[in-house]
Enzyme design. Structure first.
Site, short mmCIF file in Angstrom:
data_model
loop_
_atom_site.label_atom_id
_atom_site.label_comp_id
_atom_site.label_asym_id
_atom_site.label_seq_id
_atom_site.Cartn_x
_atom_site.Cartn_y
_atom_site.Cartn_z
N HIS A 119 -9.83 1.84 5.38
CA HIS A 119 -8.41 1.81 6.08
C HIS A 119 -8.66 2.88 7.08
CE1 HIS A 119 -4.21 2.70 6.68
NE2 HIS A 119 -3.91 1.61 6.09
N SER A 175 3.35 -2.33 10.38
CA SER A 175 4.48 -2.46 10.49
C SER A 175 5.25 -3.77 9.97
CB SER A 175 4.98 -1.95 11.88
OG SER A 175 4.74 -0.75 12.24
N ASN A 234 0.86 -1.33 -0.01
CA ASN A 234 0.11 0.08 0.02
C ASN A 234 0.74 1.22 0.04
OD1 ASN A 234 -1.87 1.87 0.41
ND2 ASN A 234 -2.45 1.36 2.48
N TRP A 235 0.85 1.99 -1.32
CA TRP A 235 1.89 2.86 -1.42
C TRP A 235 1.14 4.35 -0.74
CZ3 TRP A 235 4.77 3.11 -6.67
CH2 TRP A 235 5.87 2.15 -6.73
N LYS A 236 -0.18 4.22 -0.46
CA LYS A 236 -0.63 5.45 0.40
C LYS A 236 -0.28 6.69 -0.62
CE LYS A 236 -0.22 3.31 4.85
NZ LYS A 236 0.10 3.33 6.01
N GLY A 245 2.56 2.17 10.97
CA GLY A 245 3.65 3.15 10.90
C GLY A 245 4.33 3.32 12.14
N GLY A 263 2.77 -1.26 4.30
CA GLY A 263 2.72 0.18 4.14
C GLY A 263 4.08 0.67 3.59
N GLY A 264 4.77 1.39 4.70
CA GLY A 264 6.25 1.86 4.65
C GLY A 264 7.08 0.70 3.50
N GLU A 296 -5.89 -4.51 11.02
CA GLU A 296 -4.71 -3.61 11.14
C GLU A 296 -4.92 -2.88 12.66
OE1 GLU A 296 -2.69 -2.49 7.07
OE2 GLU A 296 -4.40 -1.22 7.69
P1 PGA Z 1 2.88 0.51 7.63
O1 PGA Z 1 1.07 0.51 7.20
O2 PGA Z 1 3.26 -1.11 7.12
O3 PGA Z 1 3.43 1.34 7.21
O4 PGA Z 1 2.24 0.15 9.09
C1 PGA Z 1 0.32 -0.70 7.00
C2 PGA Z 1 -1.09 -0.05 6.36
O5 PGA Z 1 -1.50 1.06 6.83
O6 PGA Z 1 -1.57 -0.64 5.41
#
Ligand code: PGA
Length: 215
Positions: free
Chosen positions: A87, A179, A9-11, A149, A200-201, A143
């Site tokens: 989300h 994470s 998920n590149w957000k 994050g 995400g990250g 999540e």
């Molecule tokens: P993260 O984000 O891996 O940066 O914690 C996960 C998400 O929000 O889908």
């Protein structure tokens, strides 16, 4: 690594050049990439076999005078196969309530998109409000807000316990997110109830994604 799903998920991150860097892995069988809207047709043109998720969709259907909005039907036409709905960042920063999420889920189903529906620690209320009148199978992503994050992940026992409770409410595929990186992914994919991860990250780093896909 097993063929459990890995969803990046590149957000509100990424760029055309980063997508080019990812071109060699875009068609990996178990990889889905959730892109900012304008990158969706672009990714398809780089690799037609890429599996794409949109990160959100409009509460409105089809086409119409809704400046700034993008409907589930349009996303389908542009090349998305999946859409993330609910989300926690949408819930927090855009005040998305159960009735908004419910409309989005229903629109996405009508557009024949597969849904990646996110819940957090408050999953019982969320499922009750967001999925009213929905009887189709959707993929759920658990999540915990405390893990998104932050680099702080719950124990695998915790994830097993919560995903078991979720499965009792809604028997479907469940992803874990929060994470996840190349060092801890095998812990989460090793949990019996967990069918994949939402990353995400770490999904913005090619080396990280490669080692998650090839380990
Ligand atoms: P993260 O984000 O891996 O940066 O914690 C996960 C998400 O929000 O889908």
């Amino acid at each position: 690594m097993s063929k459990k799903l890995i969803i990046g998920n590149w957000k509100m991150n990424g760029s055309i050049s980063l997508l080019h860097d990812f071109s060699e892995i875009l068609d990996k069988e178990n990889f889905i990439i959730a892109l900012p809207y304008p990158l969706i047709p672009f990714a398809k043109s780089i690799n037609p076999n890429v599996k794409i998720a949109a990160q959100d969709c409009s509460i409105f259907r089809g086409k119409g005078a809704y400046t700034g909005e993008i409907s589930a039907d349009m996303l389908k036409e542009f090349g998305a196969e999946y859409v993330i709905v609910g989300h926690s960042e949408r819930r927090e920063f855009f005040n998305e309530s159960g009735s908004i999420i419910n409309k989005k889920v229903k629109n996405a189903l009508l557009a024949e998109l597969k849904i990646i529906y996110c819940v957090s620690e408050n999953f019982e209320n969320q499922i009750k409000n967001d999925l009213e009148g929905v009887d189709t199978n959707i993929i759920m992503a658990y999540e915990p807000i405390s893990a998104i994050g932050t680099g702080i992940t719950p124990s695998t026992d915790d994830v097993f316990a919560v995903t078991t409770r979720i499965k009792n409410l809604w028997d479907t595929k469940i992803l874990y997110g929060g994470s996840v990186n190349s060092s801890n992914i095998s812990d989460f994919l090793g949990i019996e109830n967990v069918n994949g991860v939402l990353v995400g990250g770490a999904s913005l780093k090619l080396d990280e994604v490669k080692s998650m896909l090839w380990d």
